[in-house]
Design a protein around this motif. Structure first.
Motif, PDB file in Angstrom:
ATOM      1  N   TYR A 143       0.845  -1.190   0.000  1.00  0.00           N
ATOM      2  CA  TYR A 143       0.000   0.000   0.000  1.00  0.00           C
ATOM      3  C   TYR A 143       0.886   1.249   0.000  1.00  0.00           C
ATOM      4  CZ  TYR A 143      -3.929  -3.055   1.030  1.00  0.00           C
ATOM      5  OH  TYR A 143      -4.880  -4.031   0.950  1.00  0.00           O
ATOM      6  N   ARG A 145       1.256   5.298   1.028  1.00  0.00           N
ATOM      7  CA  ARG A 145       0.728   6.276   1.977  1.00  0.00           C
ATOM      8  C   ARG A 145       0.674   7.651   1.329  1.00  0.00           C
ATOM      9  NH1 ARG A 145       2.538   5.384   7.896  1.00  0.00           N
ATOM     10  NH2 ARG A 145       1.191   3.607   7.358  1.00  0.00           N
ATOM     11  N   ASP A 159      -3.595   5.013   3.604  1.00  0.00           N
ATOM     12  CA  ASP A 159      -2.865   3.972   2.882  1.00  0.00           C
ATOM     13  C   ASP A 159      -3.772   3.438   1.775  1.00  0.00           C
ATOM     14  OD1 ASP A 159      -0.736   4.317   4.526  1.00  0.00           O
ATOM     15  OD2 ASP A 159      -1.055   2.507   5.723  1.00  0.00           O
ATOM     16  N   THR A 195     -10.628   4.363  -0.425  1.00  0.00           N
ATOM     17  CA  THR A 195     -10.100   3.694   0.763  1.00  0.00           C
ATOM     18  C   THR A 195     -10.352   2.188   0.677  1.00  0.00           C
ATOM     19  OG1 THR A 195     -12.187   4.276   1.853  1.00  0.00           O
ATOM     20  CG2 THR A 195     -10.293   5.675   2.292  1.00  0.00           C
ATOM     21  N   ILE A 199      -8.320  -2.271   4.919  1.00  0.00           N
ATOM     22  CA  ILE A 199      -7.781  -1.423   5.986  1.00  0.00           C
ATOM     23  C   ILE A 199      -8.880  -0.656   6.698  1.00  0.00           C
ATOM     24  CG2 ILE A 199      -6.269   0.547   6.488  1.00  0.00           C
ATOM     25  CD1 ILE A 199      -4.563  -0.299   4.102  1.00  0.00           C
ATOM     26  N   TYR A 200      -9.834  -0.125   5.930  1.00  0.00           N
ATOM     27  CA  TYR A 200     -10.844   0.784   6.465  1.00  0.00           C
ATOM     28  C   TYR A 200     -12.243   0.175   6.494  1.00  0.00           C
ATOM     29  CZ  TYR A 200      -7.060   4.076   5.560  1.00  0.00           C
ATOM     30  OH  TYR A 200      -5.841   4.702   5.540  1.00  0.00           O
ATOM     31  N   THR A 230      -1.461  -0.689  11.340  1.00  0.00           N
ATOM     32  CA  THR A 230      -0.290  -0.318  10.549  1.00  0.00           C
ATOM     33  C   THR A 230      -0.511   0.965   9.763  1.00  0.00           C
ATOM     34  OG1 THR A 230      -1.114  -1.788   8.807  1.00  0.00           O
ATOM     35  CG2 THR A 230       0.565  -2.684  10.306  1.00  0.00           C
ATOM     36  N   SER A 231      -1.745   1.448   9.706  1.00  0.00           N
ATOM     37  CA  SER A 231      -2.079   2.660   8.960  1.00  0.00           C
ATOM     38  C   SER A 231      -2.286   3.834   9.914  1.00  0.00           C
ATOM     39  CB  SER A 231      -3.342   2.437   8.133  1.00  0.00           C
ATOM     40  OG  SER A 231      -3.124   1.444   7.150  1.00  0.00           O
TER      41      SER A 231
END
Length: 240
Positions: A143, A145, A159, A195, A199-200, A230-231
């Motif tokens: 990913y 950033r 990310d 997104t 992750i989200y 991690t984000s």
């Protein structure tokens, strides 16, 4: 007040408006004229990689009555095709059509086919057109950033799939419609969908991103859980 101050100092950008009575053959000349009024596409895209964020929200099987998705909540295929054609004619070296379909890691082409669309029409609208599902790593190995301007209001960075960084020009094709959280969907709200749900999303990995997207983006709608650790985390988790 801070947002108002930023808006007041923002540089004005040229805008083109035009009436188009119908979809179909009428779309291309109208878009061509609008791009010409803005100074032409060539100066922006010639020899460059262009990332185009579509709005194909929800599942391909959701319908509003008997309407095609493009006549309801999706960006219309004629608008996408005409834009791709004009980008190619203006000299874009690569055109990536991007979307993060709801809860899904399936190819965008399959997502479109499920709604009765023919993705080959878009692939053939210009040279070097490709699709990528950005709901997870996709064709990338990691990913990327991306920092938010001026530190952001909620997150200092996101990310995202590699396609949003590995481009020279980014285009958000808006779909004018209502939205339960934002009130209205346009070009900026369309970027809500960049997104990745790994992750989200509702069932994103807690310590690190999930391998595949599970669940939708309700955490971004209402903030009931944090992104993977991690984000970058929300600047103020106690905010509404």
């Amino acid at each position: 007040m801070a947002g108002a101050a930023i808006a007041a100092t923002a540089r004005a950008a040229p805008v083109a408006l035009a009436r188009c009575a119908s979809y179909g053959a009428a779309v291309l000349p109208v878009l061509q004229k609008m791009f010409d009024q803005l100074g032409g596409l060539g100066r922006l895209v010639r020899g460059k990689t262009v990332a185009v964020k579509l709005n194909l929200t929800g599942t391909p099987f959701e319908r509003h009555g008997y309407l095609d998705a493009g006549l309801a909540h999706w960006t219309h295929s004629d608008v996408i095709g005409a834009t791709v054609h004009l980008l190619g004619r203006a000299g874009a070296s690569r055109i990536r059509l991007l979307e993060s379909p709801w809860k899904s890691a399936e190819p965008i082409e399959e997502h479109m086919l499920g709604a009765g669309w023919e993705p080959r029409d878009l692939l053939n609208a210009a040279p070097r057109v490709e699709f990528e599902n950005t709901n997870f790593l996709g064709n990338g190995k990691r990913y990327h950033r991306l920092q938010t301007p001026r530190g952001g209001h909620m997150f200092r960075a996101f990310d995202l799939n590699h396609s949003y960084e590995e481009c020279d020009v980014f285009v958000s094709i808006a779909k004018l419609k209502e939205h339960s959280t934002a009130g209205i969907t346009l070009a900026m709200k369309n970027c809500f969908g960049i997104t990745p749900c790994t992750i989200y999303g509702d069932d994103a990995g807690e310590s690190e991103p999930g391998l595949l997207p599970q669940g939708g983006r309700y955490p971004i709608h209402n903030g009931y859980r944090a992104p993977s650790k991690t984000s970058p985390q929300e600047k103020d988790p106690a905010s509404p």
